[in-house]
Design an enzyme around this catalytic site. Structure first.
Site, PDB file in Angstrom:
ATOM      1  N   ASP A  32     -10.192   8.764 -13.552  1.00 25.87           N
ATOM      2  CA  ASP A  32     -11.178   8.240 -12.607  1.00 25.87           C
ATOM      3  C   ASP A  32     -12.313   9.246 -12.454  1.00 25.87           C
ATOM      4  O   ASP A  32     -12.088  10.462 -12.491  1.00 25.87           O
ATOM      5  CB  ASP A  32     -10.547   8.035 -11.223  1.00 25.87           C
ATOM      6  CG  ASP A  32      -9.555   6.887 -11.181  1.00 25.87           C
ATOM      7  OD1 ASP A  32      -9.230   6.332 -12.244  1.00 25.87           O
ATOM      8  OD2 ASP A  32      -9.101   6.551 -10.081  1.00 25.87           O
ATOM      9  N   SER A  50     -13.528  18.676 -10.258  1.00 24.79           N
ATOM     10  CA  SER A  50     -13.241  19.227 -11.572  1.00 24.79           C
ATOM     11  C   SER A  50     -13.892  18.376 -12.651  1.00 24.79           C
ATOM     12  O   SER A  50     -14.441  17.317 -12.363  1.00 24.79           O
ATOM     13  CB  SER A  50     -11.725  19.278 -11.798  1.00 24.79           C
ATOM     14  OG  SER A  50     -11.057  19.786 -10.663  1.00 24.79           O
ATOM     15  N   HIS A  69      -5.494  11.727 -18.538  1.00 20.71           N
ATOM     16  CA  HIS A  69      -4.568  11.073 -19.460  1.00 20.71           C
ATOM     17  C   HIS A  69      -5.068  11.095 -20.906  1.00 20.71           C
ATOM     18  O   HIS A  69      -6.232  11.391 -21.167  1.00 20.71           O
ATOM     19  CB  HIS A  69      -4.357   9.626 -19.006  1.00 20.71           C
ATOM     20  CG  HIS A  69      -3.751   9.507 -17.638  1.00 20.71           C
ATOM     21  ND1 HIS A  69      -2.451   9.145 -17.427  1.00 20.71           N
ATOM     22  CD2 HIS A  69      -4.292   9.723 -16.399  1.00 20.71           C
ATOM     23  CE1 HIS A  69      -2.195   9.137 -16.122  1.00 20.71           C
ATOM     24  NE2 HIS A  69      -3.293   9.485 -15.486  1.00 20.71           N
TER      25      HIS A  69
END
Length: 296
Positions: A113, A256, A169
């Site tokens: 996301d 981040s 991921h």
């Protein structure tokens, strides 16, 4: 003020930035910049705040944060009262049904996301950090041989703000190499900071690995730490096969960034993302969402 593009509504929206007043002051005022260079960018500052966020004392922040940033907890595996600390909440896991993964092997998907910028046909010595600022991929990973194969390839920058799901991921099935760690500072990765600190990604703590994917060639993953990020945690097993959508790792508290580099002629990026990136406008995406396709 950070404007981004919402693909679902096809509208431009303004990001609700956690600690916006603090960020603007730190990166814009003489006193703030002085504190930034002497204290805030140092590992000790982020480690101390990270320790607080991992303690039970920080648990009281959870409900306030959820309310202030309108976080939909129905998307996550746990309820607000289940978390033992703010960091416990920060690294929350999303329900698989909340982030459907495009499993078509020809689809390039978002690794997490956040807000993305994407560029094709990149110059390794002038990779765009933010409009007007560039950096060198060779300097970013300190490995010329590994960097060279991405000349004229694709760069995808995923910025995770503190309100986002903070696990990242694999975009495809394949095998990932060992992680290489590079020490560095802890500047914020917010666009406010990116416009003030040249080569910021090359200044911050970062980790990188090569993902040998089934459908997109060798993909370079670079995880960049930031202010108050206590750790970059890699949860995958190096040199063992993973499936598309498998978790690679997560960040503890703080905004981040994950940067992907793809070899030339392996994929193309969706036009809406490319066009907005050229204008310096990020596009909001969710993990598993289609952002491009393989070049057959």
């Amino acid at each position: 003020m950070i404007k981004y593009y919402n693909r679902k509504t096809k509208n431009y929206e303004i990001e609700n930035v956690a600690g916006e007043k603090y960020l603007n002051w730190i990166y814009s005022s003489p006193v703030g910049m002085s504190l930034l260079e002497t204290i805030v960018k140092k590992k000790l500052f982020s480690s101390l705040y990270g320790s607080y966020c991992s303690s039970s004392l920080s648990r009281k922040k959870v409900n306030q944060f959820i309310k202030e940033f309108n976080i939909n907890m129905d998307e996550y595996e746990n309820n607000a009262e289940d978390f033992k600390s703010f960091n416990d909440f920060f690294i929350r896991k999303v329900k698989k049904t909340s982030r459907p993964m495009d499993m078509n092997k020809n689809s390039l998907v978002a690794l997490g996301d956040g807000k993305i910028l994407a560029y094709e046909n990149i110059d390794l010595d002038k990779v765009i950090q933010v409009k007007g600022y560039t950096y060198s991929l060779r300097e970013l990973i300190n490995d010329n041989d590994a960097a060279n194969k991405y000349e004229n390839g694709i760069c995808i920058v995923l910025r995770l703000c503190p309100t986002d799901y903070h696990r990242f991921h694999f975009i495809d099935s394949g095998i990932c190499s060992e992680t290489n760690k590079i020490k560095g500072h802890y500047y914020s990765v917010n666009p406010v900071a990116l416009e003030k600190v040249p080569r910021l990604f090359c200044e911050n703590k970062r980790e990188w690995s090569i993902f040998h994917s089934d459908n997109f060639g060798d993909v370079l993953y670079v995880e960049v730490g930031a202010t108050c990020v206590g750790s970059i945690i890699q949860t995958y097993s190096p040199n063992q096969r993973v499936e598309r959508g498998s978790e690679k790792g997560y960040f503890k508290f703080g905004g981040s960034t994950v940067i992907l580099f793809l070899e030339p002629n392996k994929a193309s990026i969706d036009e809406d993302i490319l066009n907005h990136s050229k204008e310096g406008i990020e596009t909001a995406v969710l993990m598993g969402e289609t952002i491009g396709k393989v070049i057959l």
